[in-house]
Structure formats: C-alpha cells, structure tokens
Design an enzyme around this catalytic site. Structure first.
Site, PDB file in Angstrom:
ATOM      1  N   LEU A   1      -9.526 -32.084  14.152  1.00  0.00           N
ATOM      2  CA  LEU A   1      -8.126 -31.676  14.032  1.00  0.00           C
ATOM      3  C   LEU A   1      -7.254 -32.777  13.462  1.00  0.00           C
ATOM      4  CD1 LEU A   1      -7.570 -29.764  17.410  1.00  0.00           C
ATOM      5  CD2 LEU A   1      -7.687 -28.770  15.120  1.00  0.00           C
ATOM      6  N   GLY A   2      -7.576 -34.023  13.795  1.00  0.00           N
ATOM      7  CA  GLY A   2      -6.765 -35.139  13.312  1.00  0.00           C
ATOM      8  C   GLY A   2      -7.235 -36.426  13.945  1.00  0.00           C
TER       9      GLY A   2
ATOM     10  N   GLY B   1      -5.710 -40.586  15.050  1.00  0.00           N
ATOM     11  CA  GLY B   1      -4.584 -41.487  15.195  1.00  0.00           C
ATOM     12  C   GLY B   1      -5.035 -42.912  15.335  1.00  0.00           C
ATOM     13  N   ALA B   2      -4.143 -43.739  15.884  1.00  0.00           N
ATOM     14  CA  ALA B   2      -4.413 -45.166  15.973  1.00  0.00           C
ATOM     15  C   ALA B   2      -5.516 -45.488  16.972  1.00  0.00           C
ATOM     16  CB  ALA B   2      -3.131 -45.908  16.361  1.00  0.00           C
TER      17      ALA B   2
ATOM     18  N   GLY C   1      -7.984 -43.042  18.286  1.00  0.00           N
ATOM     19  CA  GLY C   1      -9.041 -42.060  18.484  1.00  0.00           C
ATOM     20  C   GLY C   1      -8.950 -40.871  17.549  1.00  0.00           C
TER      21      GLY C   1
ATOM     22  N   VAL D   1      -9.209 -36.422  17.330  1.00  0.00           N
ATOM     23  CA  VAL D   1      -9.012 -35.193  18.089  1.00  0.00           C
ATOM     24  C   VAL D   1      -9.821 -34.080  17.427  1.00  0.00           C
ATOM     25  CG1 VAL D   1      -7.343 -33.517  18.960  1.00  0.00           C
ATOM     26  CG2 VAL D   1      -6.701 -35.930  18.777  1.00  0.00           C
TER      27      VAL D   1
ATOM     28  N   LYS E   1      -9.672 -35.316  22.704  1.00  0.00           N
ATOM     29  CA  LYS E   1      -9.424 -36.624  22.106  1.00  0.00           C
ATOM     30  C   LYS E   1     -10.480 -37.614  22.582  1.00  0.00           C
ATOM     31  CE  LYS E   1      -5.907 -40.021  20.967  1.00  0.00           C
ATOM     32  NZ  LYS E   1      -4.473 -40.328  20.961  1.00  0.00           N
TER      33      LYS E   1
ATOM     34  N   ASP F   1       5.945 -41.868  19.064  1.00  0.00           N
ATOM     35  CA  ASP F   1       5.375 -41.733  17.721  1.00  0.00           C
ATOM     36  C   ASP F   1       5.717 -40.367  17.130  1.00  0.00           C
ATOM     37  OD1 ASP F   1       4.043 -42.561  15.472  1.00  0.00           O
ATOM     38  OD2 ASP F   1       2.034 -42.214  16.270  1.00  0.00           O
TER      39      ASP F   1
END
Length: 309
Positions: free
Chosen positions: A30-31, A33-34, A36, A38, A51, A144
């Site tokens: 799904l995506g 980030g900084a 980990g 998801v 996550k 964020d």
C-alpha cells in the site's frame, strides 16, 4: 542503528504471527514511510493494513501512541484502529515487528480530486480539518500531514493514515516531511501543537493547486529566505487560493487559536466562494459532522472562558 527494510513480500505470502499465531495473506504493497512498509493483507475474509518495520523500538513507540488514542476513544463510537501487534520471521530467518490496523478504503487526495473534480476540494478540506480537530482535542499532533497520508472515501470523507508522526502536545514532532514543516519555513518550532498541523494543512492546500510552482520554489530558495510570505506569494497567483488568502495567512502564521476556529473559518470561506456545490447528495455523516464540530467549538470556548483565557 536502524537497518533499511528493503525486501518485498509477493502477493500470496503468508505472514504467521510469532506470538499470537494469527495468519495473514499479503495482497499488495500500500505504501512505505520513514520507518517501514504498509501492506494490504487478508485474514478470515477481512481486509487489513499491516505495517512492518525493521526498527522494533520505533514501531513500538508508534504502537504505544495508537494504544493511547484507542483508550481515549473507548467511550465513543469510533471503530478500533489497532487490531493486532506481533512479530514474524521472514525467509532469511530474521524477525520483524508488525502491527495490523483497519484498512481504510479510499483514493489518494490527488486521485480523488482528479476523478471527482476540484469542486470537492472545500468539502474534503473541511472533513480533514474535523479529523484534525478531534485529534487535537485529545492533545495529539498528527505531525506528518501530507498528501500521501490522506485518503478520501465517498462524498469527500477524508481519513488520516500512517500515524507514525503522531506526537503528544509539547513534545518534539516524531516524523515530518520538510516541505510541510513550519521549521523548514522558519515559521516556528517543531514542538507538537495544533498550529503545527494547521501550517502543514495550509501547505497541503497550496500543493494541491500549485504543486509545480511549490516544488520550484523550494528548490530555488536559500534556507534563510524561507518564510510564510513566500508561500502566500505563491498562493496569490492561483484564482482559488487567492480567495482563501486570509485563511492561509492565519494558518501559516499560527494565528488560529485552535483547530475548531480554523474549521469554522473554512466553512465561512466555503460558503462565500464556492461557485456551486458538488452534484452528489449530501450524506448523513456530513450533516452530523457540521453538528459535531459546532458542539466541539462550543465546548472549547466554554473551557477557555472558564480558565480565564
């Protein structure tokens, strides 16, 4: 030292919780980030977002925040956000911590507006402000806030995703993205408060309408020349942003007393400048949202007056 989490989980991969024995099937990424990645996962015919991180300490801090928010909302009718917390071992024999949260169906902010039209921007914006107001009333800053961390569902209902940057008021913001950060624009500190998120929200508005010019501006400005006025100059060249210059100015300069005031001011701008309402019927959640925000504003004012502020 944190190691990067750079391996992939192919579709169909089974993740077996080490401690609770729950099994999840990976559908897709799904995506990321900084701290980990998801994944969309399925368990017992229900979809979840999982996550996974390489940093157990950092992920545990995020879990602690989510658990604290959940406890604060137990008396309400809010659906549980945090579902499961566990570890799993990958094919290399390395254990990785993960947590599972409810899966929010929706589109990215850019995709939603591209499909439904920019007439929905005021509706989505107000819905997002109400989400932030709820979080702020519980003494949390989202931190964020950016386009990637907002999903939009039916009728412009906004949802916040990736709570990795959520920080208690008065503490240093855990995670942020420079372009949305008021410290980056020399507009204030990185201490968590409601005004920090409102600043990011204002930048998000500018990015939605003037993403190319905003990118060019950040690339050309020297650090000492970054200031809210530079963002307002950019807003003045756009017909929509120009109508909300007063609102943007207050958000960028930290002049709103609280998020409820910002939401009420947004409504006033929306009613004054929206040329026509979206064609779809107004859903019940939106009617209730207006009532709830008014009640929240009244409560806030009552306590401010009682405290003599």
């Amino acid at each position: 030292m944190t190691t990067s989490f750079d391996w992939k989980l192919p579709r169909g991969t089974l993740i077996h919780g080490k401690w609770k024995q729950n099994r999840y099937r990976v559908e897709r990424l799904l995506g990321e980030g900084a701290n980990g990645k998801v994944f969309l996962v399925e368990r017992q015919r229900t979809w979840y977002a999982m996550k996974i991180s390489s940093d157990a300490v950092d992920l545990q801090s995020e879990v602690n925040v989510l658990q604290s928010i959940a406890k604060q909302r137990q008396a309400g009718r809010h659906e549980a956000y945090l579902i499961d917390v566990d570890d799993f071992r990958n094919s290399d024999g390395v254990d990785y911590p993960f947590y599972v949260m409810r899966y929010i169906r929706g589109m990215t902010l850019f995709d939603y507006l591209a499909k439904q039209g920019m007439d929905w921007f005021p509706v989505v914006g107000y819905s997002l402000l109400v989400k932030l107001a709820q979080l702020h009333s519980e003494q949390w800053t989202f931190g964020d806030l950016k386009v990637e961390n907002v999903l939009v569902g039916d009728y412009g209902r906004a949802e916040l995703v990736d709570y990795g940057g959520v920080t208690g008021f008065g503490k240093s913001v855990r995670q942020f993205t420079e372009i949305y950060d008021r410290g980056y624009w020399n507009a204030g500190s990185r201490t968590a408060d409601a005004k920090y998120d409102l600043f990011s929200f204002a930048v998000l508005c500018i990015q939605i309408h003037e993403s190319r010019r905003l990118a060019a501006l950040t690339a050309s400005l020297l650090p000492q020349n970054r200031a809210p006025e530079e963002l307002l100059k950019l807003a003045r060249v756009n017909p929509v942003l120009r109508t909300m210059e007063d609102w943007l100015s207050k958000a960028l300069r930290g002049e709103f007393a609280h998020t409820q005031e910002a939401a009420k001011s947004w409504q006033q701008w929306q009613h004054k400048h929206s040329r026509h309402a979206p064609s779809a019927p107004v859903p019940r959640w939106m009617k209730g949202l207006f009532v709830a925000s008014a009640a929240l504003l009244a409560t806030t004012i009552y306590w401010l007056l009682r405290a003599g502020l």
